[in-house]
Design a protein around this motif. Sequence first.
Motif, PDB file in Angstrom:
ATOM      1  N   ALA A 191       0.835  -1.202   0.000  1.00 41.85           N
ATOM      2  CA  ALA A 191       0.000   0.000   0.000  1.00 41.85           C
ATOM      3  C   ALA A 191       0.869   1.250   0.000  1.00 41.85           C
ATOM      4  CB  ALA A 191      -0.936  -0.010   1.210  1.00 41.85           C
ATOM      5  N   GLU A 192       1.990   1.193   0.721  1.00 43.16           N
ATOM      6  CA  GLU A 192       2.872   2.357   0.813  1.00 43.16           C
ATOM      7  C   GLU A 192       3.544   2.661  -0.527  1.00 43.16           C
ATOM      8  OE1 GLU A 192       1.851   0.832   4.643  1.00 43.16           O
ATOM      9  OE2 GLU A 192       2.780  -0.201   2.953  1.00 43.16           O
ATOM     10  N   ILE A 193       4.018   1.627  -1.220  1.00 45.67           N
ATOM     11  CA  ILE A 193       4.611   1.823  -2.547  1.00 45.67           C
ATOM     12  C   ILE A 193       3.576   2.389  -3.506  1.00 45.67           C
ATOM     13  CG2 ILE A 193       5.474   0.595  -4.583  1.00 45.67           C
ATOM     14  CD1 ILE A 193       6.970  -1.274  -2.690  1.00 45.67           C
ATOM     15  N   THR A 194       2.362   1.860  -3.443  1.00 43.22           N
ATOM     16  CA  THR A 194       1.301   2.309  -4.344  1.00 43.22           C
ATOM     17  C   THR A 194       0.952   3.771  -4.109  1.00 43.22           C
ATOM     18  OG1 THR A 194       0.408   0.060  -4.460  1.00 43.22           O
ATOM     19  CG2 THR A 194      -1.062   1.850  -5.100  1.00 43.22           C
ATOM     20  N   GLU A 195       0.824   4.155  -2.835  1.00 45.84           N
ATOM     21  CA  GLU A 195       0.508   5.545  -2.517  1.00 45.84           C
ATOM     22  C   GLU A 195       1.591   6.498  -3.040  1.00 45.84           C
ATOM     23  OE1 GLU A 195      -1.891   4.654   1.687  1.00 45.84           O
ATOM     24  OE2 GLU A 195       0.126   5.494   1.706  1.00 45.84           O
ATOM     25  N   PHE A 231       2.124   5.780  -7.214  1.00 39.52           N
ATOM     26  CA  PHE A 231       1.049   5.666  -8.192  1.00 39.52           C
ATOM     27  C   PHE A 231      -0.146   6.576  -7.920  1.00 39.52           C
ATOM     28  CE2 PHE A 231       2.539   1.001  -8.023  1.00 39.52           C
ATOM     29  CZ  PHE A 231       3.636   1.272  -8.822  1.00 39.52           C
ATOM     30  N   THR A 232      -0.705   6.491  -6.717  1.00 39.09           N
ATOM     31  CA  THR A 232      -2.021   7.086  -6.487  1.00 39.09           C
ATOM     32  C   THR A 232      -1.998   8.428  -5.765  1.00 39.09           C
ATOM     33  OG1 THR A 232      -2.291   5.850  -4.415  1.00 39.09           O
ATOM     34  CG2 THR A 232      -3.121   4.814  -6.440  1.00 39.09           C
ATOM     35  N   ALA A 233      -0.962   8.700  -4.980  1.00 45.69           N
ATOM     36  CA  ALA A 233      -0.894   9.970  -4.243  1.00 45.69           C
ATOM     37  C   ALA A 233       0.544  10.459  -4.125  1.00 45.69           C
ATOM     38  CB  ALA A 233      -1.526   9.818  -2.864  1.00 45.69           C
ATOM     39  N   PRO A 234       1.283  10.580  -5.229  1.00 41.26           N
ATOM     40  CA  PRO A 234       2.675  11.033  -5.141  1.00 41.26           C
ATOM     41  C   PRO A 234       2.804  12.448  -4.594  1.00 41.26           C
ATOM     42  CG  PRO A 234       1.928  11.084  -7.423  1.00 41.26           C
ATOM     43  CD  PRO A 234       0.857  10.386  -6.629  1.00 41.26           C
ATOM     44  N   VAL A 263      -5.220   6.958  -0.904  1.00 40.51           N
ATOM     45  CA  VAL A 263      -4.542   6.391   0.258  1.00 40.51           C
ATOM     46  C   VAL A 263      -5.363   5.232   0.833  1.00 40.51           C
ATOM     47  CG1 VAL A 263      -3.377   8.561   0.814  1.00 40.51           C
ATOM     48  CG2 VAL A 263      -5.594   8.042   1.859  1.00 40.51           C
ATOM     49  N   LYS A 264      -4.666   4.398   1.582  1.00 42.69           N
ATOM     50  CA  LYS A 264      -5.273   3.205   2.182  1.00 42.69           C
ATOM     51  C   LYS A 264      -6.511   3.578   2.998  1.00 42.69           C
ATOM     52  CE  LYS A 264      -3.147   1.286   5.630  1.00 42.69           C
ATOM     53  NZ  LYS A 264      -2.176   0.545   6.467  1.00 42.69           N
ATOM     54  N   GLY A 265      -7.568   2.809   2.812  1.00 43.85           N
ATOM     55  CA  GLY A 265      -8.827   3.077   3.492  1.00 43.85           C
ATOM     56  C   GLY A 265      -9.867   3.701   2.598  1.00 43.85           C
ATOM     57  N   ASP A 266      -9.417   4.392   1.547  1.00 47.04           N
ATOM     58  CA  ASP A 266     -10.345   4.894   0.542  1.00 47.04           C
ATOM     59  C   ASP A 266     -10.840   3.706  -0.280  1.00 47.04           C
ATOM     60  OD1 ASP A 266     -11.210   7.443  -1.227  1.00 47.04           O
ATOM     61  OD2 ASP A 266     -10.562   5.816  -2.550  1.00 47.04           O
ATOM     62  N   PRO A 267     -12.143   3.579  -0.535  1.00 46.32           N
ATOM     63  CA  PRO A 267     -12.652   2.381  -1.212  1.00 46.32           C
ATOM     64  C   PRO A 267     -12.084   2.179  -2.615  1.00 46.32           C
ATOM     65  CG  PRO A 267     -14.369   4.051  -1.027  1.00 46.32           C
ATOM     66  CD  PRO A 267     -13.243   4.484  -0.146  1.00 46.32           C
ATOM     67  N   VAL A 268     -11.809   3.269  -3.332  1.00 47.31           N
ATOM     68  CA  VAL A 268     -11.228   3.135  -4.673  1.00 47.31           C
ATOM     69  C   VAL A 268      -9.786   2.646  -4.559  1.00 47.31           C
ATOM     70  CG1 VAL A 268     -10.593   4.357  -6.780  1.00 47.31           C
ATOM     71  CG2 VAL A 268     -12.757   4.871  -5.644  1.00 47.31           C
ATOM     72  N   ASP A 322      -8.461   0.911  -2.090  1.00 47.54           N
ATOM     73  CA  ASP A 322      -8.456  -0.474  -1.625  1.00 47.54           C
ATOM     74  C   ASP A 322      -8.811  -1.443  -2.748  1.00 47.54           C
ATOM     75  OD1 ASP A 322      -7.770   0.457   0.870  1.00 47.54           O
ATOM     76  OD2 ASP A 322      -9.807   0.317   1.684  1.00 47.54           O
ATOM     77  N   ALA A 323      -9.750  -1.045  -3.609  1.00 46.37           N
ATOM     78  CA  ALA A 323     -10.088  -1.890  -4.765  1.00 46.37           C
ATOM     79  C   ALA A 323      -8.894  -2.015  -5.702  1.00 46.37           C
ATOM     80  CB  ALA A 323     -11.295  -1.304  -5.501  1.00 46.37           C
ATOM     81  N   PHE A 324      -8.178  -0.903  -5.908  1.00 44.32           N
ATOM     82  CA  PHE A 324      -6.995  -0.918  -6.776  1.00 44.32           C
ATOM     83  C   PHE A 324      -5.879  -1.747  -6.174  1.00 44.32           C
ATOM     84  CE2 PHE A 324      -3.010   1.444  -8.073  1.00 44.32           C
ATOM     85  CZ  PHE A 324      -2.947   0.903  -9.347  1.00 44.32           C
ATOM     86  N   GLU A 325      -5.582  -1.541  -4.903  1.00 48.39           N
ATOM     87  CA  GLU A 325      -4.482  -2.265  -4.261  1.00 48.39           C
ATOM     88  C   GLU A 325      -4.727  -3.772  -4.281  1.00 48.39           C
ATOM     89  OE1 GLU A 325      -0.861  -2.938  -2.424  1.00 48.39           O
ATOM     90  OE2 GLU A 325      -1.632  -1.125  -3.393  1.00 48.39           O
ATOM     91  N   SER A 326      -5.986  -4.169  -4.225  1.00 49.49           N
ATOM     92  CA  SER A 326      -6.320  -5.596  -4.252  1.00 49.49           C
ATOM     93  C   SER A 326      -5.980  -6.258  -5.579  1.00 49.49           C
ATOM     94  CB  SER A 326      -7.813  -5.793  -3.950  1.00 49.49           C
ATOM     95  OG  SER A 326      -8.115  -5.379  -2.638  1.00 49.49           O
ATOM     96  N   THR A 327      -5.764  -5.461  -6.632  1.00 49.50           N
ATOM     97  CA  THR A 327      -5.429  -6.050  -7.938  1.00 49.50           C
ATOM     98  C   THR A 327      -3.958  -6.420  -8.049  1.00 49.50           C
ATOM     99  OG1 THR A 327      -4.928  -3.913  -9.037  1.00 49.50           O
ATOM    100  CG2 THR A 327      -7.231  -4.653  -9.032  1.00 49.50           C
ATOM    101  N   PHE A 328      -3.132  -5.976  -7.080  1.00 45.04           N
ATOM    102  CA  PHE A 328      -1.705  -6.303  -7.153  1.00 45.04           C
ATOM    103  C   PHE A 328      -1.474  -7.736  -6.686  1.00 45.04           C
ATOM    104  CE2 PHE A 328      -1.444  -1.735  -7.328  1.00 45.04           C
ATOM    105  CZ  PHE A 328      -0.410  -1.529  -8.223  1.00 45.04           C
TER     106      PHE A 328
END
Length: 385
Positions: A141-145, A148-151, A171-176, A178-184
């Motif tokens: 989640a930290e790498i993704t934030e 990718f999603t919140a640089p 960021v983690k906890g946002d439903p979008v 969390d849905a994205f992070e689950s695809t990794f």
Amino acid sequence: MISSTLFNLASIASVAFAAADCTGINAVAPQCVSQEALHYRDFFYIGGRYVAGAAGNLTYDQLYVEKLTPAAGVNQSKPVVLFHGGGTSGVTWLNTPDNRKGFASHLLDYGYQVYIVDQTSVGRGSAENLNDYVMRIGSTAEITEKGFTAPELTNAYPQSQQHTQWPGSGVKGDPVFDAFESTFIPLTSNLTVQELSMRSSGCQLLSLIGPSFLISHSIGALHPLLLSNDCPSLVAGNINLEPGNIPFQSYVGNTTSSVGRTSARPWGMTNTHVTYEPAISNSSELTYELVGDDTPAKRSCYMQTGTIHKLTEIAKVKYVALTGSASPHITYEHCVIDFLEQAGVATEWIKLADKGITGNGHFGYLEKNSPQIAGVVHEWVQSNC
């Protein structure tokens, strides 16, 4: 009386369905309506080989391929083949994490025959040979934030402050998110064996479907480049959304700092042999050095020195890179372009901001203005058919 009761129940159900929360994974519910383009779907496994083992013959290295055909019919002369990036699978081209129309659907709307692959060892791709395909994490989640999603929150490079297009907080906890992070999902740490299997099965796929435009994202750009080397007559064009195969180096976790920079891809932009002129038999025959000032806004690059070896087969295929204005890649994508041009490959670099498309991070094709990015891809294909 019964008819009236049934009507009232149906009305209540209709209201309940209309009020349903279809955010993120909630859209799995039956009452949530898909935004995807109407199409027919088939799947195939291409390539592979039999390997004798104690239990019998197993099939290794086959490539998973989905064939999507627009319901209204194909009206484009050549197919497109979609190659996902690292840590994800082919599903990344389908609906977005916030359940808008996915990139594949945009291409279907334009009338393309669309093929989506899962790289060998990834997702539904073959991974029978576990000794070769030693897996590693796809992303945290930290790498993704950060990457990718919140640089913009980390502010590792000045362009990050322009990031506005991710749907949600990123960021983690946002439903979008969390849905994205689950695809990794895990990916192989052995890119050499993966490249060899992708080269074989990829050219076999193209021999079956004919010359095609190859569209890749991030490290997925490795494979279209290799197919351009091995079967260039079957590659109509090489379209790269934020190519991740920076010459001779890798930015771990999509970082932009020199701390996260490691040696990679000894053949320049690949881990395995590609055709150079003058010919070389070993990657050690390539000499290179780091050039340019290294700043957070624009990173230095490795370029060839001494004898400049040309990528003569890869040069037969048209190459374009698309880069978002707020992505980490805007700080080092010039390395890809400069290296290819030095090696004799005619390239085009489309900075999306120059097209009036701004605010995009690394996963622009999933962001709010993804239809506009798909439009740029379509425009480029039409200009290069």
